[in-house]
Design a protein around this motif. Structure first.
Motif, PDB file in Angstrom:
ATOM      1  N   UNK A   1      76.517  69.217   4.933  1.00  0.00           N
ATOM      2  CA  UNK A   1      75.149  69.273   4.419  1.00  0.00           C
ATOM      3  C   UNK A   1      74.165  69.973   5.354  1.00  0.00           C
ATOM      4  N   UNK A   2      74.425  69.953   6.654  1.00  0.00           N
ATOM      5  CA  UNK A   2      73.492  70.593   7.591  1.00  0.00           C
ATOM      6  C   UNK A   2      73.596  72.114   7.483  1.00  0.00           C
ATOM      7  N   UNK A   3      72.638  72.809   8.079  1.00  0.00           N
ATOM      8  CA  UNK A   3      72.606  74.270   7.981  1.00  0.00           C
ATOM      9  C   UNK A   3      73.870  74.904   8.553  1.00  0.00           C
ATOM     10  N   UNK A   4      74.362  74.370   9.663  1.00  0.00           N
ATOM     11  CA  UNK A   4      75.560  74.940  10.287  1.00  0.00           C
ATOM     12  C   UNK A   4      76.780  74.786   9.384  1.00  0.00           C
ATOM     13  N   UNK A   5      76.926  73.623   8.778  1.00  0.00           N
ATOM     14  CA  UNK A   5      78.052  73.396   7.870  1.00  0.00           C
ATOM     15  C   UNK A   5      77.970  74.294   6.644  1.00  0.00           C
ATOM     16  N   UNK A   6      76.769  74.433   6.096  1.00  0.00           N
ATOM     17  CA  UNK A   6      76.591  75.250   4.898  1.00  0.00           C
ATOM     18  C   UNK A   6      76.887  76.721   5.170  1.00  0.00           C
ATOM     19  N   UNK A   7      76.413  77.231   6.312  1.00  0.00           N
ATOM     20  CA  UNK A   7      76.679  78.628   6.662  1.00  0.00           C
ATOM     21  C   UNK A   7      78.167  78.863   6.883  1.00  0.00           C
ATOM     22  N   UNK A   8      78.800  77.921   7.551  1.00  0.00           N
ATOM     23  CA  UNK A   8      80.235  78.053   7.803  1.00  0.00           C
ATOM     24  C   UNK A   8      81.015  78.034   6.487  1.00  0.00           C
ATOM     25  N   UNK A   9      80.714  77.084   5.622  1.00  0.00           N
ATOM     26  CA  UNK A   9      81.402  76.982   4.343  1.00  0.00           C
ATOM     27  C   UNK A   9      81.177  78.227   3.494  1.00  0.00           C
ATOM     28  N   UNK A  10      79.956  78.720   3.511  1.00  0.00           N
ATOM     29  CA  UNK A  10      79.628  79.926   2.758  1.00  0.00           C
ATOM     30  C   UNK A  10      80.447  81.119   3.259  1.00  0.00           C
ATOM     31  N   UNK A  11      80.568  81.237   4.580  1.00  0.00           N
ATOM     32  CA  UNK A  11      81.322  82.338   5.161  1.00  0.00           C
ATOM     33  C   UNK A  11      82.784  82.308   4.762  1.00  0.00           C
ATOM     34  N   UNK A  12      83.420  81.144   4.839  1.00  0.00           N
ATOM     35  CA  UNK A  12      84.826  81.052   4.460  1.00  0.00           C
ATOM     36  C   UNK A  12      85.012  81.301   2.972  1.00  0.00           C
ATOM     37  N   UNK A  13      84.081  80.805   2.165  1.00  0.00           N
ATOM     38  CA  UNK A  13      84.177  81.024   0.716  1.00  0.00           C
ATOM     39  C   UNK A  13      84.062  82.513   0.388  1.00  0.00           C
ATOM     40  N   UNK A  14      83.105  83.184   0.999  1.00  0.00           N
ATOM     41  CA  UNK A  14      82.915  84.609   0.741  1.00  0.00           C
ATOM     42  C   UNK A  14      84.071  85.446   1.282  1.00  0.00           C
ATOM     43  N   UNK A  15      84.718  84.950   2.323  1.00  0.00           N
ATOM     44  CA  UNK A  15      85.865  85.662   2.889  1.00  0.00           C
ATOM     45  C   UNK A  15      87.156  85.363   2.125  1.00  0.00           C
ATOM     46  N   UNK A  16      87.085  84.414   1.202  1.00  0.00           N
ATOM     47  CA  UNK A  16      88.268  84.044   0.430  1.00  0.00           C
ATOM     48  C   UNK A  16      89.322  83.363   1.275  1.00  0.00           C
TER      49      UNK A  16
END
Length: 246
Positions: free
Chosen positions: A207-222
């Protein structure tokens, strides 16, 4: 007049926090200079979440590089931020047009860290200092910008009469591109041991900004985040063990 007389041997010092970015940079440095010519430096600055230090140690051991932990209690004594004080980190990802700095910003942290790192590298005869700062997904931290790092590099060279070079391989990469780089340099196994969560949660809070950015990066990288895969499996095993004992 020659202002820069001291030229250390080739070799690199990586500022290793135990997070996703610094872990990727460690393996980037190993690929570039070779494992035997790379060292890691971790700062114990009084951060609330000591799991960061545990992660950094585990990652350095896995990578097979020498690690030094340097204690600096100044930031904890000054306080005023969510990384050293009992303050709840702001949630959500910062908007591009948001001029206010998040409460996870520690004023002067990267400047101090890199100054100590450059001094440490000088003593060890290492010419290069590598840091995982990025100007793309950087939460607005002014000490993560390229102009800040270039200015600091010049000041360090003049102030220490050295040829130290600051390397920022992630400076203009998105989090997805950072994931691809981690894959390219063989850092994915080490990322399973990394820690990013601002709330210090293991598994990450998500839920924190760091977790969200990390999750977004892995999702976008597939790609699947090795940390989520490891901690999710550990949680599932724990649940099974608890049910077995009931």
């Amino acid at each position: 007049m020659n202002l820069i007389k001291n030229a250390p041997d080739e070799g690199a010092l990586v500022v290793l926090s135990g997070g996703q970015d610094s872990t990727t940079c460690l393996y980037w440095a190993i690929q570039r200079w070779g494992r035997e010519r790379v060292q890691a430096l971790t700062f114990d600055y009084g951060q609330r979440h000591r799991v960061e230090l545990d992660s950094a140690r585990a990652i350095a051991e896995l990578a097979g590089v020498r690690q030094t932990v340097l204690p600096i209690d100044t930031f904890a004594r000054m306080g005023g931020n969510a990384l050293t004080d009992d303050i709840i980190p702001e949630s959500g990802v910062r908007a591009d047009d948001d001029a206010a700095l998040p409460n996870t910003f520690v004023p002067g942290r990267n400047l101090i860290f890199l100054t100590f790192a450059a001094a440490f590298a000088y003593q060890k005869g290492l010419a290069h200092v590598v840091t995982g700062v990025a100007q793309t997904d950087y939460s607005g931290y002014p000490d993560c910008r390229e102009n800040t790092l270039k200015s600091l590099e010049l000041a360090l060279r003049l102030g220490m009469d050295s040829r130290v070079t600051l390397h920022t391989p992630l400076m203009f990469l998105t989090k997805a591109q950072t994931v691809h780089l981690a894959q390219d340099v063989g850092a994915m196994s080490a990322l399973a041991l990394s820690h990013t969560c601002y709330n210090g949660a293991v598994p990450p809070c998500g839920e924190c900004a760091a977790c969200l950015l990390r999750a977004q990066g892995f999702a976008q990288a597939g790609a699947i985040d090795p940390l989520i895969e490891r901690t999710g499996r550990a949680r599932a095993d724990e649940t099974v063990n608890q049910l077995t004992l009931c």
